[in-house]
Design a protein around this motif. Structure first.
Motif, PDB file in Angstrom:
ATOM      1  N   LYS A 103      23.696  -8.912 -11.873  1.00  0.00           N
ATOM      2  CA  LYS A 103      24.969  -8.985 -12.093  1.00  0.00           C
ATOM      3  C   LYS A 103      26.091  -8.437 -11.610  1.00  0.00           C
ATOM      4  CE  LYS A 103      23.373  -8.981 -16.801  1.00  0.00           C
ATOM      5  NZ  LYS A 103      22.775  -7.988 -17.892  1.00  0.00           N
ATOM      6  N   GLY A 104      26.967  -8.477 -11.087  1.00  0.00           N
ATOM      7  CA  GLY A 104      28.003  -8.208 -10.562  1.00  0.00           C
ATOM      8  C   GLY A 104      30.077  -8.271 -10.227  1.00  0.00           C
ATOM      9  N   THR A 105      30.952  -8.006  -9.818  1.00  0.00           N
ATOM     10  CA  THR A 105      32.419  -8.306 -10.078  1.00  0.00           C
ATOM     11  C   THR A 105      32.405  -8.680  -8.827  1.00  0.00           C
ATOM     12  OG1 THR A 105      32.621  -6.795 -11.677  1.00  0.00           O
ATOM     13  CG2 THR A 105      35.060  -7.493 -10.558  1.00  0.00           C
ATOM     14  N   PHE A 106      32.376  -9.919  -8.007  1.00  0.00           N
ATOM     15  CA  PHE A 106      33.484 -10.413  -7.149  1.00  0.00           C
ATOM     16  C   PHE A 106      34.792  -9.973  -7.009  1.00  0.00           C
ATOM     17  CE2 PHE A 106      35.517 -13.543  -4.180  1.00  0.00           C
ATOM     18  CZ  PHE A 106      34.190 -13.987  -3.661  1.00  0.00           C
ATOM     19  N   PHE A 107      35.406  -9.335  -6.077  1.00  0.00           N
ATOM     20  CA  PHE A 107      36.819  -9.721  -5.156  1.00  0.00           C
ATOM     21  C   PHE A 107      37.096 -10.281  -4.588  1.00  0.00           C
ATOM     22  CE2 PHE A 107      34.423  -6.097  -3.518  1.00  0.00           C
ATOM     23  CZ  PHE A 107      35.142  -5.253  -2.258  1.00  0.00           C
ATOM     24  N   CYS A 108      37.916 -10.487  -4.940  1.00  0.00           N
ATOM     25  CA  CYS A 108      38.910 -10.792  -3.281  1.00  0.00           C
ATOM     26  C   CYS A 108      40.631 -10.765  -3.202  1.00  0.00           C
ATOM     27  CB  CYS A 108      38.568 -12.222  -2.763  1.00  0.00           C
ATOM     28  SG  CYS A 108      39.192 -13.666  -4.571  1.00  0.00           S
ATOM     29  N   PRO A 109      41.810 -10.390  -2.008  1.00  0.00           N
ATOM     30  CA  PRO A 109      42.912 -10.394  -2.082  1.00  0.00           C
ATOM     31  C   PRO A 109      43.300 -11.018  -3.169  1.00  0.00           C
ATOM     32  CG  PRO A 109      41.892 -11.292   0.328  1.00  0.00           C
ATOM     33  CD  PRO A 109      41.080 -11.398  -0.400  1.00  0.00           C
ATOM     34  N   ASP A 110      43.063 -12.384  -3.569  1.00  0.00           N
ATOM     35  CA  ASP A 110      43.719 -12.911  -5.394  1.00  0.00           C
ATOM     36  C   ASP A 110      43.017 -12.124  -6.402  1.00  0.00           C
ATOM     37  OD1 ASP A 110      45.461 -13.494  -3.213  1.00  0.00           O
ATOM     38  OD2 ASP A 110      44.594 -15.624  -3.124  1.00  0.00           O
ATOM     39  N   GLY A 111      42.506 -11.375  -6.571  1.00  0.00           N
ATOM     40  CA  GLY A 111      41.297 -11.505  -7.898  1.00  0.00           C
ATOM     41  C   GLY A 111      39.788 -11.223  -8.240  1.00  0.00           C
ATOM     42  N   GLU A 112      39.300 -11.280  -9.307  1.00  0.00           N
ATOM     43  CA  GLU A 112      37.914 -11.144  -9.164  1.00  0.00           C
ATOM     44  C   GLU A 112      37.772 -11.375 -10.762  1.00  0.00           C
ATOM     45  OE1 GLU A 112      38.138  -6.292 -11.400  1.00  0.00           O
ATOM     46  OE2 GLU A 112      38.610  -6.132  -9.903  1.00  0.00           O
ATOM     47  N   CYS A 113      36.246 -11.742 -10.391  1.00  0.00           N
ATOM     48  CA  CYS A 113      35.334 -12.196 -11.171  1.00  0.00           C
ATOM     49  C   CYS A 113      34.179 -11.723 -11.723  1.00  0.00           C
ATOM     50  CB  CYS A 113      36.067 -14.076 -10.862  1.00  0.00           C
ATOM     51  SG  CYS A 113      34.538 -14.103 -10.253  1.00  0.00           S
ATOM     52  N   MET A 114      33.642 -11.477 -12.726  1.00  0.00           N
ATOM     53  CA  MET A 114      31.881 -11.404 -12.575  1.00  0.00           C
ATOM     54  C   MET A 114      31.242 -12.656 -12.982  1.00  0.00           C
ATOM     55  SD  MET A 114      32.139  -9.166 -13.838  1.00  0.00           S
ATOM     56  CE  MET A 114      30.732  -8.402 -14.905  1.00  0.00           C
ATOM     57  N   ILE A 115      29.875 -12.351 -12.154  1.00  0.00           N
ATOM     58  CA  ILE A 115      29.011 -12.963 -12.307  1.00  0.00           C
ATOM     59  C   ILE A 115      27.609 -12.177 -11.822  1.00  0.00           C
ATOM     60  CG2 ILE A 115      29.292 -12.235  -9.717  1.00  0.00           C
ATOM     61  CD1 ILE A 115      28.743 -15.609 -10.045  1.00  0.00           C
ATOM     62  N   SER A 116      26.939 -13.519 -12.388  1.00  0.00           N
ATOM     63  CA  SER A 116      25.317 -13.107 -12.616  1.00  0.00           C
ATOM     64  C   SER A 116      24.536 -13.969 -12.205  1.00  0.00           C
ATOM     65  CB  SER A 116      25.333 -12.933 -14.196  1.00  0.00           C
ATOM     66  OG  SER A 116      25.649 -14.387 -14.932  1.00  0.00           O
ATOM     67  N   ASN A 117      23.182 -14.008 -11.868  1.00  0.00           N
ATOM     68  CA  ASN A 117      22.147 -14.756 -11.081  1.00  0.00           C
ATOM     69  C   ASN A 117      21.329 -14.522 -11.306  1.00  0.00           C
ATOM     70  OD1 ASN A 117      21.203 -16.539 -10.062  1.00  0.00           O
ATOM     71  ND2 ASN A 117      21.705 -15.432  -7.444  1.00  0.00           N
ATOM     72  N   SER A 118      19.703 -15.281 -11.054  1.00  0.00           N
ATOM     73  CA  SER A 118      18.342 -14.363 -11.932  1.00  0.00           C
ATOM     74  C   SER A 118      17.745 -15.493 -10.242  1.00  0.00           C
ATOM     75  CB  SER A 118      18.079 -15.202 -12.723  1.00  0.00           C
ATOM     76  OG  SER A 118      18.200 -16.524 -13.622  1.00  0.00           O
ATOM     77  N   CYS A 119      16.173 -14.959 -10.560  1.00  0.00           N
ATOM     78  CA  CYS A 119      14.974 -15.788  -9.360  1.00  0.00           C
ATOM     79  C   CYS A 119      13.998 -14.712 -10.127  1.00  0.00           C
ATOM     80  CB  CYS A 119      15.111 -14.769  -8.301  1.00  0.00           C
ATOM     81  SG  CYS A 119      15.038 -13.315  -7.850  1.00  0.00           S
ATOM     82  N   LYS A 120      13.236 -15.534  -9.863  1.00  0.00           N
ATOM     83  CA  LYS A 120      11.583 -14.759 -10.484  1.00  0.00           C
ATOM     84  C   LYS A 120      11.394 -14.056 -10.107  1.00  0.00           C
ATOM     85  CE  LYS A 120       9.817 -20.098 -11.667  1.00  0.00           C
ATOM     86  NZ  LYS A 120       9.387 -21.045 -11.199  1.00  0.00           N
ATOM     87  N   VAL A 121      10.804 -12.792 -10.488  1.00  0.00           N
ATOM     88  CA  VAL A 121       9.904 -11.957  -9.472  1.00  0.00           C
ATOM     89  C   VAL A 121       8.916 -12.309  -8.776  1.00  0.00           C
ATOM     90  CG1 VAL A 121       8.771  -9.459 -10.563  1.00  0.00           C
ATOM     91  CG2 VAL A 121      10.614 -10.885 -12.483  1.00  0.00           C
ATOM     92  N   PHE A 122       7.819 -13.118  -8.954  1.00  0.00           N
ATOM     93  CA  PHE A 122       6.694 -13.587  -8.620  1.00  0.00           C
ATOM     94  C   PHE A 122       7.250 -14.700  -7.432  1.00  0.00           C
ATOM     95  CE2 PHE A 122       5.345 -11.133 -11.960  1.00  0.00           C
ATOM     96  CZ  PHE A 122       4.806 -10.248 -11.629  1.00  0.00           C
ATOM     97  N   MET A 123       6.653 -14.375  -6.412  1.00  0.00           N
ATOM     98  CA  MET A 123       5.772 -15.595  -4.887  1.00  0.00           C
ATOM     99  C   MET A 123       5.504 -16.606  -5.811  1.00  0.00           C
ATOM    100  SD  MET A 123       6.951 -13.213  -1.590  1.00  0.00           S
ATOM    101  CE  MET A 123       7.513 -15.465  -1.145  1.00  0.00           C
ATOM    102  N   ASP A 124       4.739 -16.631  -6.492  1.00  0.00           N
ATOM    103  CA  ASP A 124       2.884 -17.461  -7.090  1.00  0.00           C
ATOM    104  C   ASP A 124       2.912 -17.598  -8.455  1.00  0.00           C
ATOM    105  OD1 ASP A 124       2.338 -15.032  -7.431  1.00  0.00           O
ATOM    106  OD2 ASP A 124       0.392 -14.926  -6.617  1.00  0.00           O
ATOM    107  N   ARG A 125       2.417 -18.767  -8.282  1.00  0.00           N
ATOM    108  CA  ARG A 125       1.697 -18.884 -10.118  1.00  0.00           C
ATOM    109  C   ARG A 125       1.401 -18.006 -10.556  1.00  0.00           C
ATOM    110  NH1 ARG A 125       1.227 -25.768  -9.891  1.00  0.00           N
ATOM    111  NH2 ARG A 125       3.286 -25.901  -8.765  1.00  0.00           N
ATOM    112  N   ASP A 126       0.212 -17.300 -10.553  1.00  0.00           N
ATOM    113  CA  ASP A 126      -0.345 -16.070 -10.606  1.00  0.00           C
ATOM    114  C   ASP A 126       0.189 -15.264 -10.580  1.00  0.00           C
ATOM    115  OD1 ASP A 126      -2.866 -18.200 -10.456  1.00  0.00           O
ATOM    116  OD2 ASP A 126      -3.266 -17.371  -8.727  1.00  0.00           O
ATOM    117  N   CYS A 127       1.544 -14.815 -10.312  1.00  0.00           N
ATOM    118  CA  CYS A 127       2.325 -13.244 -10.219  1.00  0.00           C
ATOM    119  C   CYS A 127       1.406 -11.776  -9.893  1.00  0.00           C
ATOM    120  CB  CYS A 127       2.397 -14.010 -12.133  1.00  0.00           C
ATOM    121  SG  CYS A 127       3.441 -14.894 -12.762  1.00  0.00           S
TER     122      CYS A 127
END
Length: 200
Positions: free
Chosen positions: A74-98
């Motif tokens: 979670k974070g706020t993206f900012f640039c000269p003309d304004g800002e916006c909230m952004i969220s993203n997700s990813c898996k903790v593990f790289m393999d199926r067995d976790c």
């Protein structure tokens, strides 16, 4: 008074094919764009990363690790003309067995979030709008972004501005990679300049 709301979009929507590659995400074949290329383009528009644009108030939410094996950015993206909230997700593990934790999760989450927010502003829109699925369009972009041939005038300028043997050699090294190097006038000028320095 009218405002050109697509000014930025039109300036950054086209992508140099040199900075793309095919990738498989979740079984789907996609065209991926190099993040550093995106950062360079955004820097050209906004200024230095972290100074006039970037992320602030960044948080990593681990509350879904146990139930869904996900980490949320979670974070706020900012640039000269304004800002916006952004969220993203990813898996903790790289393999199926976790068992194999992805040690690069933070970098991947931020990079992917950046790509997502820049895409909403029009950066590399041709990829996200599916135009890179069209071979004819990709070939058109290859032609558009192809290095421009050095003109005869540019070659002459390089040779005439050389102040000694070293700068002349550097000028010729640059010219020699271009088709203009075969031009008789250019060859003649290079030879004359070389003789000029060796007879001093």
């Amino acid at each position: 008074m009218t405002t050109d709301n697509l000014k930025l979009w039109n300036a950054v929507e086209r992508t140099d094919p040199k900075y793309t590659k095919k990738a498989k995400i979740g079984g789907m074949s996609i065209t991926a764009v190099a993040p550093q290329y995106q950062i360079k383009n955004a820097t050209e528009q906004f200024g230095s990363y972290g100074v006039t644009w970037g992320f602030k108030n960044v948080e990593f939410d681990f509350s879904l690790v146990e139930s869904l094996k996900l980490i949320v950015f979670k974070g706020t993206f900012f640039c000269p003309d304004g800002e916006c909230m952004i969220s993203n997700s990813c898996k903790v593990f790289m393999d199926r067995d976790c068992k194999m934790v992805d040690a690069d999760f933070a970098k991947k989450l931020e990079t992917d979030a950046l790509t997502k927010v820049l895409s909403k502003m029009g950066f590399n829109a041709d990829i996200f709008m599916g135009r890179y699925d069209d071979t004819k369009y990709v070939n058109e972009m290859k032609r558009e972004f192809a290095p421009k041939e050095m003109s005869k005038a540019e070659a002459i300028k390089l040779l005439t501005e050389a102040t000694d043997e070293t700068t002349l050699r550097l000028a010729w090294k640059q010219i020699s990679t271009e088709s203009i190097a075969k031009d008789g006038d250019i060859k003649g000028l290079a030879k004359a300049r070389s003789e000029e320095f060796t007879t001093k």
